[in-house]
Scaffold this motif. Structure first.
Motif, PDB file in Angstrom:
ATOM      1  N   GLU A 194      72.501  35.548 119.219  1.00 13.39           N
ATOM      2  CA  GLU A 194      72.002  35.519 120.585  1.00 13.39           C
ATOM      3  C   GLU A 194      72.641  36.656 121.401  1.00 13.39           C
ATOM      4  O   GLU A 194      73.765  37.071 121.150  1.00 13.39           O
ATOM      5  CB  GLU A 194      72.344  34.177 121.249  1.00 13.39           C
ATOM      6  N   TRP A 195      71.914  37.131 122.403  1.00  9.18           N
ATOM      7  CA  TRP A 195      72.470  38.134 123.301  1.00  9.18           C
ATOM      8  C   TRP A 195      73.608  37.540 124.121  1.00  9.18           C
ATOM      9  O   TRP A 195      73.531  36.400 124.570  1.00  9.18           O
ATOM     10  CB  TRP A 195      71.386  38.664 124.244  1.00  9.18           C
ATOM     11  N   ASP A 196      74.673  38.327 124.314  1.00 11.26           N
ATOM     12  CA  ASP A 196      75.756  37.904 125.207  1.00 11.26           C
ATOM     13  C   ASP A 196      75.257  37.882 126.644  1.00 11.26           C
ATOM     14  O   ASP A 196      74.195  38.443 126.962  1.00 11.26           O
ATOM     15  CB  ASP A 196      76.953  38.851 125.114  1.00 11.26           C
ATOM     16  N   VAL A 197      76.029  37.247 127.506  1.00  9.56           N
ATOM     17  CA  VAL A 197      75.712  37.253 128.935  1.00  9.56           C
ATOM     18  C   VAL A 197      75.807  38.684 129.465  1.00  9.56           C
ATOM     19  O   VAL A 197      76.651  39.473 129.037  1.00  9.56           O
ATOM     20  CB  VAL A 197      76.696  36.336 129.698  1.00  9.56           C
ATOM     21  N   CYS A 198      74.922  39.036 130.386  1.00  5.82           N
ATOM     22  CA  CYS A 198      74.908  40.380 130.962  1.00  5.82           C
ATOM     23  C   CYS A 198      76.261  40.687 131.595  1.00  5.82           C
ATOM     24  O   CYS A 198      76.890  39.820 132.221  1.00  5.82           O
ATOM     25  CB  CYS A 198      73.793  40.488 132.010  1.00  5.82           C
ATOM     26  N   SER A 199      76.732  41.926 131.414  1.00  6.52           N
ATOM     27  CA  SER A 199      78.048  42.303 131.929  1.00  6.52           C
ATOM     28  C   SER A 199      78.076  42.374 133.448  1.00  6.52           C
ATOM     29  O   SER A 199      79.146  42.360 134.050  1.00  6.52           O
ATOM     30  CB  SER A 199      78.470  43.662 131.346  1.00  6.52           C
ATOM     31  N   ALA A 200      76.917  42.463 134.088  1.00  7.14           N
ATOM     32  CA  ALA A 200      76.861  42.534 135.555  1.00  7.14           C
ATOM     33  C   ALA A 200      76.270  41.238 136.095  1.00  7.14           C
ATOM     34  O   ALA A 200      75.413  40.622 135.470  1.00  7.14           O
ATOM     35  CB  ALA A 200      76.012  43.712 136.003  1.00  7.14           C
ATOM     36  N   THR A 201      76.750  40.828 137.245  1.00 10.76           N
ATOM     37  CA  THR A 201      76.194  39.639 137.896  1.00 10.76           C
ATOM     38  C   THR A 201      75.065  40.002 138.858  1.00 10.76           C
ATOM     39  O   THR A 201      74.345  39.142 139.337  1.00 10.76           O
ATOM     40  CB  THR A 201      77.292  38.879 138.650  1.00 10.76           C
ATOM     41  N   CYS A 202      74.942  41.280 139.180  1.00 11.42           N
ATOM     42  CA  CYS A 202      73.804  41.746 139.961  1.00 11.42           C
ATOM     43  C   CYS A 202      73.548  43.196 139.598  1.00 11.42           C
ATOM     44  O   CYS A 202      74.448  43.912 139.161  1.00 11.42           O
ATOM     45  CB  CYS A 202      74.071  41.586 141.463  1.00 11.42           C
ATOM     46  N   GLY A 203      72.318  43.611 139.718  1.00 17.69           N
ATOM     47  CA  GLY A 203      71.980  44.993 139.404  1.00 17.69           C
ATOM     48  C   GLY A 203      71.934  45.260 137.912  1.00 17.69           C
ATOM     49  O   GLY A 203      71.665  44.373 137.098  1.00 17.69           O
ATOM     50  N   LEU A 204      72.225  46.506 137.523  1.00 20.77           N
ATOM     51  CA  LEU A 204      72.122  46.960 136.138  1.00 20.77           C
ATOM     52  C   LEU A 204      73.420  46.680 135.388  1.00 20.77           C
ATOM     53  O   LEU A 204      74.507  46.951 135.888  1.00 20.77           O
ATOM     54  CB  LEU A 204      71.798  48.454 136.096  1.00 20.77           C
ATOM     55  N   GLY A 205      73.319  46.100 134.183  1.00 20.16           N
ATOM     56  CA  GLY A 205      74.478  45.844 133.347  1.00 20.16           C
ATOM     57  C   GLY A 205      74.141  46.095 131.888  1.00 20.16           C
ATOM     58  O   GLY A 205      73.104  46.664 131.562  1.00 20.16           O
ATOM     59  N   MET A 206      75.008  45.660 131.012  1.00 18.21           N
ATOM     60  CA  MET A 206      74.803  45.825 129.569  1.00 18.21           C
ATOM     61  C   MET A 206      75.000  44.467 128.899  1.00 18.21           C
ATOM     62  O   MET A 206      75.785  43.633 129.353  1.00 18.21           O
ATOM     63  CB  MET A 206      75.806  46.833 128.983  1.00 18.21           C
ATOM     64  N   LYS A 207      74.288  44.257 127.790  1.00 18.45           N
ATOM     65  CA  LYS A 207      74.497  43.064 126.981  1.00 18.45           C
ATOM     66  C   LYS A 207      74.493  43.480 125.517  1.00 18.45           C
ATOM     67  O   LYS A 207      73.950  44.539 125.158  1.00 18.45           O
ATOM     68  CB  LYS A 207      73.431  42.014 127.248  1.00 18.45           C
ATOM     69  N   ARG A 208      75.098  42.659 124.686  1.00 24.85           N
ATOM     70  CA  ARG A 208      75.234  43.015 123.265  1.00 24.85           C
ATOM     71  C   ARG A 208      74.970  41.794 122.390  1.00 24.85           C
ATOM     72  O   ARG A 208      75.048  40.648 122.833  1.00 24.85           O
ATOM     73  CB  ARG A 208      76.640  43.545 122.975  1.00 24.85           C
ATOM     74  N   ARG A 209      74.636  42.082 121.134  1.00 23.29           N
ATOM     75  CA  ARG A 209      74.492  41.026 120.148  1.00 23.29           C
ATOM     76  C   ARG A 209      74.951  41.569 118.800  1.00 23.29           C
ATOM     77  O   ARG A 209      75.011  42.796 118.592  1.00 23.29           O
ATOM     78  CB  ARG A 209      73.047  40.529 120.067  1.00 23.29           C
ATOM     79  N   GLU A 210      75.283  40.663 117.879  1.00 25.38           N
ATOM     80  CA  GLU A 210      75.843  41.053 116.596  1.00 25.38           C
ATOM     81  C   GLU A 210      75.127  40.344 115.451  1.00 25.38           C
ATOM     82  O   GLU A 210      74.439  39.342 115.651  1.00 25.38           O
ATOM     83  CB  GLU A 210      77.342  40.701 116.538  1.00 25.38           C
TER      84      GLU A 210
END
Length: 807
Positions: free
Chosen positions: A565-581
């Motif tokens: 599953e994708w991790d939670v977005c690194s930002a709480t608002c606006g543009l962020g990054m997410k990762r999965r393995e």
């Protein structure tokens, strides 16, 4: 001729014994005395019966040695396999041994007297006895402190079995028909705990909560730091005729997919195919990573219902990464024999093996078990490389705990035992909590307005709202999240169908159809509530997309798992990054390095930051109290994380609250000494006294009070006999009246001048049962004199600490 034949047989036995001595000295020692008179031997020339007769000749009680079955079961399940251990306590050891499994009450001179089958675990340690195949003995005579073999129980109806051991130590043979070298087991009574027909009425609603306890701290051996997780939980409330999984049974295709891939799709398909046998499908999201503090993310939970015909609950989830290890509940009956519904079930869970993969470590390569084995619990003696291995065979520390709690009942109930207070309160509390499940000890601000949708098109997006935690009255009760998300679509997109047709969340993607290269995968969701007007839901319930498992299909390619599953977005608002393995399950067959990507990162868009000027970190822990005893203050802070240019944030960044530690010691306070009194006699020898009063009793370990009266001798003049008695009585009476009036004046003027006060009231009940509470008592004005000043004559209140012991 018969005599010659008997001598020939005797000669063959002697040669066999000589050969046995050549192979195993211990065995030779063991059977050196087993030859018996020929007329007794005529009963049976079987070698196994000779072992038994030797055992019956020598009985010695010795507790240095022990024969046990792992788990110490009192009964056996027909066809099940058990681990049998023979051990010597330090510093003892043994050179040789024999283990047999004999039907209770049998003589041992027939093959059918031996039941069950032994299996060799280590051929360097153990072997089957040459002339008695049902028995197990040592491979070579050397020092042993422990050996182990498998024993498979016989078919049903075989009765009780005696597992017996003999020990050879320094040419001394120990046999034992009772005690530590014999284990008696009888066939398990399958009627012991049957699933009875449920007699409860109405329905009950439950909440199941899964608490993962699998962490590096508790299970440190080979803990997979990079990709530890629990797969999506799948289960159901169902009838007793349907079995999702059970110990001793074979895993279905659905169980196999959960166990090996962590995919619940096939399992859910199997559950839904059961039709009326299933009442509720139980699903919870996967947890990445496996262990998280409860103040970071709440434990996953789900609600389900039961009724009279579908009163059983089962579920499972994969321990990932692993070959095929899972935890779960199987056929948990929530209907009580008193025709009621169980209020709470709490169980600690240990992992079990689905019997479909033979790997022994968390990240073992794929090794299918052929033929498929039965589902069984993992043990601490399965394999030395197992992360749960314990050479002493101790119990595995539980990796999870599940709590099943009744939250509501509906319809007429018919439980035989009357409802207790907890039953009634639980039902009432649920009715009151239908709207909001926030604990009463958590005080929040109101929710902010919803932010703009993160999607500007008709694609599905998210929007967010926030609230602020103002106070947490009980630190032992976690407070829920301060942010809330819900799906949305951009402006101008019709969402009427979605509002009237309620759908579940998408189930996890199915495995890719191709093991390498390009394939396809699908996912499903189901209708939770149809439109009120009876129309058909037009929203899709199935999606299909292409997938690439391994870019190449060649010897240099490697086999990898599906993406997590994708991790939670690194930002709480606006543009962020997410990762999965994902993990490499099988490296390239040609020995080259795996070139497949195991980490994927992409951008993620949260609600626009300008809609939420106050983005705050969670509150820090409370500081220590500002005092070491008594009343003080403590503080906590949080920081503003949103850019300053988004606008002013009026939310408080620091909070201060009172704190109460055990009261400070208070020493005894006393008044000044009075003047010395007049001599108590007008003539002759007497004494004079002076006194002082206790103004404040010692509290909380303070210094105690000292004396309140002192006296000394006095002598005025010699007495005349006649006058002395009358003068003395008169003088004593005057002194008593003088002291009485003086004391009343002191009480009235020094403590409450101009007032007449009522006595102190009793102390109130403590505000807390533990952790430090408060008690109060009052003294009120009974009468105020005209000369009294208002400020000096008023009600009084005292406060003290209570129940200061920790909870």
């Amino acid at each position: 001729a018969r005599l010659a034949q008997r001598h020939a047989v005797s000669g063959r036995h002697a040669r066999v014994l000589l050969l046995l001595c050549f192979v195993s000295t211990a065995a030779c020692n063991m059977f050196a005395f087993t030859e018996e008179p020929s007329e007794r031997a005529g009963k049976s020339d079987g070698y196994c019966s000779r072992i038994l007769r030797a055992q019956s000749n020598r009985k010695e009680v010795n507790n240095e040695f022990r024969l046990r079955v792992e788990g110490d079961p009192e009964s056996y399940q027909p066809g099940s396999t058990y681990r049998v251990l023979l051990t010597a306590s330090s510093p003892s050891y043994f050179r040789g041994f024999t283990i047999i499994a004999q039907r209770e009450g049998a003589e041992g001179d027939r093959d059918e007297d031996y039941i069950g089958n032994f299996q060799i675990i280590d051929e360097e340690e153990t072997q089957f006895m040459t002339n008695c195949p049902p028995a197990v003995t040592e491979s070579t005579p050397r020092r042993h402190t422990s050996i182990q073999v498998f024993w498979t129980a016989p078919r049903s109806g075989s009765g009780c079995v005696l597992l017996k051991a003999s020990i050879v130590q320094k040419r001394i043979i120990y046999f034992q028909d009772e005690g530590s070298l014999t284990k008696r087991m009888c066939e398990k009574d399958t009627t012991e705990k049957p699933l009875l027909d449920c007699c409860a009425c109405g329905t009950a609603k439950y909440r199941v909560t899964f608490y993962g306890n699998w962490s590096e701290k508790i299970h440190p051996k080979d803990y997979p730091r990079r990709a530890n997780h629990w797969s999506a939980i799948i289960g159901a409330s169902h009838s007793k005729s349907y079995v999702l999984w059970e110990y001793g049974g074979l895993a279905s295709d659905g169980v196999k997919q959960v166990a090996e891939l962590g995919s619940p799709v096939k399992m859910e398909e199997e559950i839904r195919q059961k039709g009326d046998d299933v009442l509720t499908v139980i699903k919870m999201k996967a947890q990445w990573p496996a262990w998280q503090p409860l103040n970071v993310r709440a434990a996953p939970s789900a609600e389900f219902s039961v009724d009279r015909t579908r009163h059983i609950m089962s579920f499972l989830t994969m321990l990932g990464p692993s070959p095929d290890w899972n935890v779960g509940l199987s056929a948990e009956d929530l209907c009580t024999k008193e025709c009621g519904w169980a209020q709470k079930v709490v169980q600690d869970l240990i992992p079990w093996d689905a019997g479909t993969d033979s790997g022994v470590t968390y990240e073992s390569p794929n090794k299918p078990t052929v033929p498929q084995e039965k589902i069984r619990p993992l043990t601490s003696l399965d394999h030395p490389q197992s992360p749960f291995y314990d050479p002493e065979g101790g119990a595995i520390t539980p990796v999870a705990r599940v709590v099943v709690e009744r939250i509501a009942r509906k319809g007429e109930q018919c439980n035989i035992v009357p409802d207790n207070v907890d039953d009634i309160v639980a039902d009432i509390a649920q009715e009151e909590k239908e709207e909001d499940d926030t604990p009463e000890t958590c005080i929040y601000s109101n929710w902010s307005p919803w932010s703009a949708c993160s999607s500007a098109t008709c694609e599905k997006g998210k929007r967010m709202r926030q609230r602020m935690l103002k106070a947490q009255l009980d630190l032992s009760v976690p407070c829920p999240h301060t942010q809330d998300f819900e799906p949305c679509m951009g402006p101008g997109c019709s969402d009427e169908d979605a509002s009237t047709c309620m759908l579940s969340e998408w189930i996890t993607w199915s495995p890719c159809s191709a093991s390498c290269g390009i394939g396809s995968r699908s996912r499903e969701r189901y209708v939770k509530q149809f439109p009120d007007d009876g129309s058909v839901c037009t929203l899709p319930t199935e999606e299909t997309e292409t997938c690439v498992v391994n870019e190449e299909c060649s010897p240099s390619s490697c086999l990898v798992t599906e993406w997590g599953e994708w991790d939670v977005c690194s930002a709480t608002c606006g543009l962020g990054m997410k990762r999965r393995e994902r993990l490499v399950k099988m490296p390239p067959t040609d020995g080259s390095i795996c070139g497949a990507e195991v980490l994927e990162v992409e951008k993620c868009m949260m609600p626009e930051c300008h809609t939420i000027p106050c983005m705050l970190t969670p509150w820090s822990d409370w500081s220590d109290c500002s005092v070491t005893c008594g009343k003080g203050l403590r503080t906590r802070q949080r920081k503003l994380t949103s850019p300053v240019e988004l606008g002013d944030c009026t939310e408080e960044l620091e909070q201060v609250e009172k704190c109460m530690l055990p009261e400070c010691p208070i020493d005894c306070v006393m008044s000044e000494w009075t003047e010395w009194s007049e001599c108590n006699k007008s003539c002759g020898k007497g004494h004079t006294i002076r006194t002082r009063m206790v103004k404040l009793e010692p509290q909380f370990g303070g210094d105690s009070c000292t004396e309140t009266i002192q006296r000394k001798k006095c002598k005025i003049r010699k007495c005349n006999r006649g006058q002395a008695n009358s003068d003395e009585k008169k003088r004593r009476k005057e002194q008593r009246e003088k002291r009485r009036s003086k004391t009343s004046r002191v009480d009235a003027t020094s403590e409450h001048p101009g007032c007449k006060m009522r006595p102190w009231s009793s102390w109130t009940d403590c505000t807390k049962l533990c952790g430090g509470g408060i008690q109060e008592r009052l003294m009120t004005v009974k009468q105020r004199f005209k000369t009294a000043q208002l400020s000096s004559c008023k009600d009084r209140k005292e406060i003290r600490a209570c129940n200061v012991h920790p909870c």
